[in-house]
Design a protein around this motif. Structure first.
Motif, short mmCIF file in Angstrom:
data_model
loop_
_atom_site.label_atom_id
_atom_site.label_comp_id
_atom_site.label_asym_id
_atom_site.label_seq_id
_atom_site.Cartn_x
_atom_site.Cartn_y
_atom_site.Cartn_z
N SER A 106 66.29 30.45 17.68
CA SER A 106 67.34 31.63 17.77
C SER A 106 68.74 31.35 17.75
O SER A 106 69.23 30.16 18.08
N ALA A 107 69.60 32.47 17.71
CA ALA A 107 71.10 32.06 17.70
C ALA A 107 71.55 32.35 19.22
O ALA A 107 72.64 31.86 19.61
N VAL A 108 70.77 32.96 20.19
CA VAL A 108 71.14 33.06 21.53
C VAL A 108 69.97 32.99 22.45
O VAL A 108 68.79 33.07 21.92
N ARG A 109 70.40 32.78 23.60
CA ARG A 109 69.28 32.60 24.61
C ARG A 109 69.22 33.71 25.61
O ARG A 109 68.27 34.10 26.45
N TYR A 110 70.30 34.36 25.71
CA TYR A 110 70.59 35.70 26.42
C TYR A 110 70.72 37.05 25.84
O TYR A 110 71.51 36.87 24.79
N GLY A 111 70.33 38.19 26.23
CA GLY A 111 70.84 39.27 25.72
C GLY A 111 69.75 39.77 24.64
O GLY A 111 69.48 39.19 23.67
N GLY A 112 69.29 40.91 24.71
CA GLY A 112 68.22 41.70 23.70
C GLY A 112 66.92 41.47 24.20
O GLY A 112 66.40 40.20 24.66
N GLY A 113 66.14 42.12 23.53
CA GLY A 113 64.46 42.34 24.08
C GLY A 113 63.86 41.08 23.64
O GLY A 113 63.00 40.53 24.10
N MET A 114 64.23 40.61 22.32
CA MET A 114 63.71 39.41 21.76
C MET A 114 63.70 38.09 22.35
O MET A 114 62.37 37.57 22.76
N VAL A 115 64.91 37.79 22.98
CA VAL A 115 65.03 36.85 23.97
C VAL A 115 64.50 36.90 25.26
O VAL A 115 63.84 35.97 25.93
N GLU A 116 64.15 38.19 25.59
CA GLU A 116 63.69 38.32 27.00
C GLU A 116 62.06 38.09 27.05
O GLU A 116 61.53 37.32 28.09
N ILE A 117 61.73 38.37 25.89
CA ILE A 117 60.59 38.05 25.92
C ILE A 117 60.13 36.54 25.50
O ILE A 117 59.10 35.84 26.19
N LEU A 118 60.83 35.88 24.74
CA LEU A 118 60.79 34.53 24.36
C LEU A 118 60.91 33.73 25.69
O LEU A 118 60.20 32.72 26.03
N ARG A 119 61.96 34.17 26.66
CA ARG A 119 62.09 33.49 27.95
C ARG A 119 60.95 33.52 28.64
O ARG A 119 60.70 32.42 29.71
N ARG A 120 59.93 34.52 28.36
CA ARG A 120 58.71 34.36 29.37
C ARG A 120 57.74 33.57 28.58
O ARG A 120 56.64 32.93 29.15
N ILE A 121 57.62 34.01 27.29
CA ILE A 121 56.30 33.38 26.61
C ILE A 121 56.27 31.91 26.34
O ILE A 121 55.31 31.27 26.40
N VAL A 122 57.69 31.45 26.26
CA VAL A 122 57.69 29.74 25.96
C VAL A 122 57.13 28.93 26.93
O VAL A 122 56.20 28.32 26.88
N PRO A 123 57.50 29.47 28.34
CA PRO A 123 57.04 28.64 29.60
C PRO A 123 55.37 29.11 29.66
O PRO A 123 54.65 28.11 30.18
N ILE A 124 55.05 30.07 29.33
CA ILE A 124 53.57 30.56 29.48
C ILE A 124 52.68 29.46 28.50
O ILE A 124 51.92 28.90 28.59
N MET A 125 53.31 29.40 27.23
CA MET A 125 52.74 28.76 26.13
C MET A 125 52.55 27.33 26.75
O MET A 125 51.81 26.42 26.69
N LYS A 126 53.79 26.64 27.22
CA LYS A 126 53.79 25.20 27.72
C LYS A 126 52.73 24.98 28.67
O LYS A 126 52.14 24.07 28.68
N ALA A 127 52.73 26.21 29.75
CA ALA A 127 51.78 25.94 30.83
C ALA A 127 50.44 26.04 30.44
O ALA A 127 49.33 25.23 30.99
N MET A 128 50.08 26.50 29.20
CA MET A 128 48.70 26.42 28.43
C MET A 128 48.49 25.53 27.91
O MET A 128 47.37 25.57 27.02
N GLY A 129 49.17 24.53 27.68
CA GLY A 129 49.02 23.36 26.97
C GLY A 129 49.43 23.20 25.54
O GLY A 129 49.02 22.14 24.45
N ILE A 130 50.23 24.07 25.20
CA ILE A 130 50.85 24.23 23.86
C ILE A 130 52.33 23.37 23.84
O ILE A 130 52.87 23.85 24.86
N GLU A 131 52.51 22.70 22.85
CA GLU A 131 53.86 21.86 23.13
C GLU A 131 54.84 23.12 22.13
O GLU A 131 55.17 23.08 21.16
N ALA A 132 55.32 23.97 23.19
CA ALA A 132 56.15 25.21 23.08
C ALA A 132 57.79 24.57 23.21
O ALA A 132 57.75 24.29 24.00
N ARG A 133 58.50 25.03 22.29
CA ARG A 133 60.04 24.84 22.57
C ARG A 133 60.65 25.80 21.79
O ARG A 133 60.22 26.49 21.07
N TRP A 134 61.89 25.83 22.55
CA TRP A 134 62.84 27.10 22.05
C TRP A 134 64.19 26.24 22.01
O TRP A 134 64.90 26.02 22.82
#
Lengths: 224, 399
Positions: B36-64
């Motif tokens: 993405s272009a930004v890491r802060y501000g807006g609904g999309m990044v708020e969700i990504l900030r939460r989803i990426v760590p969950i995915m990582k914790a679940m064994g998916i090699e998720a990066r942002w």
């Protein structure tokens, strides 16, 4: 049936859906019929079946996307009612269901002076879905276990074993009734389950009806 | 047990969390990259900030990854973004070259190797020119349904290099020869904006803004932008006020350094005519707790915009058990189930009529509010979003 094996185990499969936009849209009833004729059958399935997967909790006024759109966006309640009474349960194939929907709209239009149009509302967007089968890890061998599992299993499993089994996977009956009949040797319960029309409510209502059936059967056989 | 996911067990529908574990089993060890272009501000990044760590914790090699730009790049991409949303914009060759150069520079330093690469919005979209392997998806969070044609023509050449595109609504999409998927935005029920608040916390915020507690509160949360039609909401309130002693709260982000916003705010203030029951609140961007309290303190939420994106604030209000009266713009009518969780209206008069109807029928209001919350629980929570991501990752990376 892929969800069972010789030792009578029933394995629940859930499913997850991704919606695909086909890029075809109707703004009036004539276009709706025309596009219904040309879209892939998967799209007919999507708007008449996976509708239930997307409305797991709230029962909408009309049981398919076509009727819902015609009522809500075109305010043509006559056609909406006629479309809503088409019961996919009565059709052996999606092609037959498609033909019925088209002929019904054509018949309705033949009596109209003007074609109802979404002047203020949104167009009808044709979509289809890609379904991913997901093993739930839940396995049962007895009716009691089945009853307990069905009360908790993700509702997508109910959708998969009832709706997907019937039309998309072309199975003669839904997976539950087939298991009752083939593995548990409970033909009466199987017939009742097969006769359960899943199109008249939500997945949660279907779950509740199935629980009632199981409870009645368990009570009857003294295991309730 | 994954702590990051388990915390949603109490709020997600029954069976969802276990189902997500099973779904994640299908994509173990897959590499999923978001850009993405930004890491802060807006609904999309708020969700990504939460989803990426969950995915990582679940064994998916998720990066942002977040791209780095320049002021010129920001200016060009703002023009592209506005142009895709229908505003007349000119992109000169020089501007376009800046866009390509910055994307090329980022492509050199970012690790773009993954099974599925999700590129969010127009800013990093040209990274696809430098794709290595895996499937690439352009995630468009904008309403690109009626773009300014020259901008779309310029931009489309990049989109065509993707394997698929994802839009928030079918009407936001353009004709494309690649598969187009539909993915609704979601809300996170555990963030400051949506978490449960105590009665004391709600009261404190209402008191802070001088909002009376004994009188029904109609609330609209929207930026001060002409398309949000706050003036229309004031007119609807006035019609309802003839029959019900109520108050109206219009809350939006501040308009500093935004001449158009300032002009709209002035018009709204003028339309309010010093009515002590109309509260016009300019809130800072970080006022999540205040918005949460206002939504929880409201009797009815109105979202009568004339033009709207997906409008996820509708789901936020519904999550707080409020009936929402909304227009047909954008995704508002996708979130409201008409006559079940609220009402879809087509005019100021329609909004006024439904406000009156609900204020006269408190039991309908509580029934609709309860249905609204359950509807959001099943359709617009982050857990559904996670399920969508797992599904698309599995389907596309297996093709």
């Amino acid at each position: 049936m892929p969800t069972t094996d010789a030792d009578t185990t029933f394995r629940f499969l859930g499913c997850s859906e991704i919606q695909e936009i086909l890029g075809k849209q109707a703004v009036d009833e004539r276009q709706l019929a025309e596009l219904l004729e040309e879209v892939p059958l998967d799209s007919v399935y999507y708007h008449t079946h996976s509708y239930f997967l997307r409305s797991r909790f709230i029962e909408r006024t009309y049981p398919n996307d076509f009727a819902q759109w015609v009522a809500q966006q075109l305010q043509d309640h006559v056609l909406a009612e006629r479309l809503s009474v088409v019961d996919p349960f009565d059709f052996q194939s999606l092609e037959a269901l498609r033909e019925e929907l088209i002929s019904l709209i054509d018949d309705h239009l033949s009596g109209m002076r003007t074609v109802p149009r979404a002047t203020f509302g949104t167009p009808f967007y044709f979509n289809r879905s890609r379904i991913l089968e997901v093993p739930t890890g839940i396995e049962v061998q007895t009716l009691r276990e089945f009853r307990d599992a069905i009360s908790d299993v993700d509702s997508s499993a109910i959708y998969f074993h009832v709706f997907e089994a019937h039309l998309r996977l072309q199975r003669e009956e839904n997976d539950f009734s087939a298991w009752f009949r083939g593995s548990l040797k409970l033909p009466d319960l199987a017939d009742r389950m097969k006769a359960l029309n899943p199109y008249l409510g939500s997945l949660e209502r279907l779950r509740s009806n199935m629980l009632t059936m199981c409870d009645e059967q368990l009570a009857k056989s003294g295991r309730g | 047990m994954i702590r990051e996911l388990e915390q949603y067990r109490e709020v997600a529908p029954k069976g969802t969390i276990d189902f997500l574990y099973r779904l994640s089993d299908l994509v173990q060890d897959k590499r999923f990259l978001h850009i993405s272009a930004v890491r802060y501000g807006g609904g999309m990044v708020e969700i990504l900030r939460r989803i990426v760590p969950i995915m990582k914790a679940m064994g998916i090699e998720a990066r942002w990854e977040v791209i780095a730009g320049t002021q010129e790049f920001t200016d060009v991409t703002r023009r592209i973004t506005d142009g895709l949303q229908g505003r007349e914009e000119t992109i000169t060759n020089e501007m376009y070259q800046t866009y390509l150069d910055v994307n090329a520079r980022n492509a050199k330093v970012l690790n773009l190797d993954a099974d599925l690469v999700f590129v969010h919005d127009p800013q990093p979209a040209a990274l696809v020119d430098h794709r290595k392997g895996g499937k690439w998806v352009w995630r468009c969070h904008l309403d690109a349904g009626l773009p300014h044609r020259p901008v779309w023509s310029l931009f489309r050449r990049h989109v065509l290099k993707y394997d698929a595109a994802v839009f928030s609504l079918p009407g936001f999409a353009q004709r494309l020869p690649i598969p187009k998927f539909l993915l609704y935005p979601s809300i996170d029920p555990l963030t400051e904006k949506n978490r449960e608040l105590s009665r004391a916390e709600i009261t404190q915020v209402l008191d802070q803004f001088g909002i009376a507690r004994g009188k029904p509160i109609l609330l609209q949360v929207a930026s001060f932008d002409r398309f949000k039609d706050q003036i229309g909401t004031i007119r609807a309130y006035r019609m309802a006020k003839k029959h019900h002693h109520c108050q109206l709260v219009l809350a939006g982000s501040g308009v500093a350094h935004d001449p158009e916003g300032e002009a709209v705010l002035a018009e709204v203030q003028q339309a309010a005519e010093n009515d002590p029951d109309i509260h016009i609140l300019q809130l800072p961007p970080e006022a999540d707790r205040e918005i949460n309290a206002l939504q929880r303190g409201a009797t009815i939420v109105v979202q009568k915009a004339l033009k709207e994106g997906f409008g996820v604030s509708v789901s936020e209000a519904m999550w707080k058990g409020k009936p929402v009266i909304g227009g047909t713009a954008g995704g508002v009518s996708t979130q409201i189930v008409d006559e079940a969780t609220g009402f879809i209206v087509h005019s100021v008069e329609g909004a006024a009529f439904r406000i009156r109807y609900l204020l006269s029928n408190p039991s309908v209001m509580s029934r609709m509010g309860a249905m609204a919350k359950e509807h959001v629980r099943r359709n617009f929570l982050i857990t559904r979003h996670l399920s969508d991501y797992f599904t698309i990752l599995k389907i596309l990376s297996s093709e």
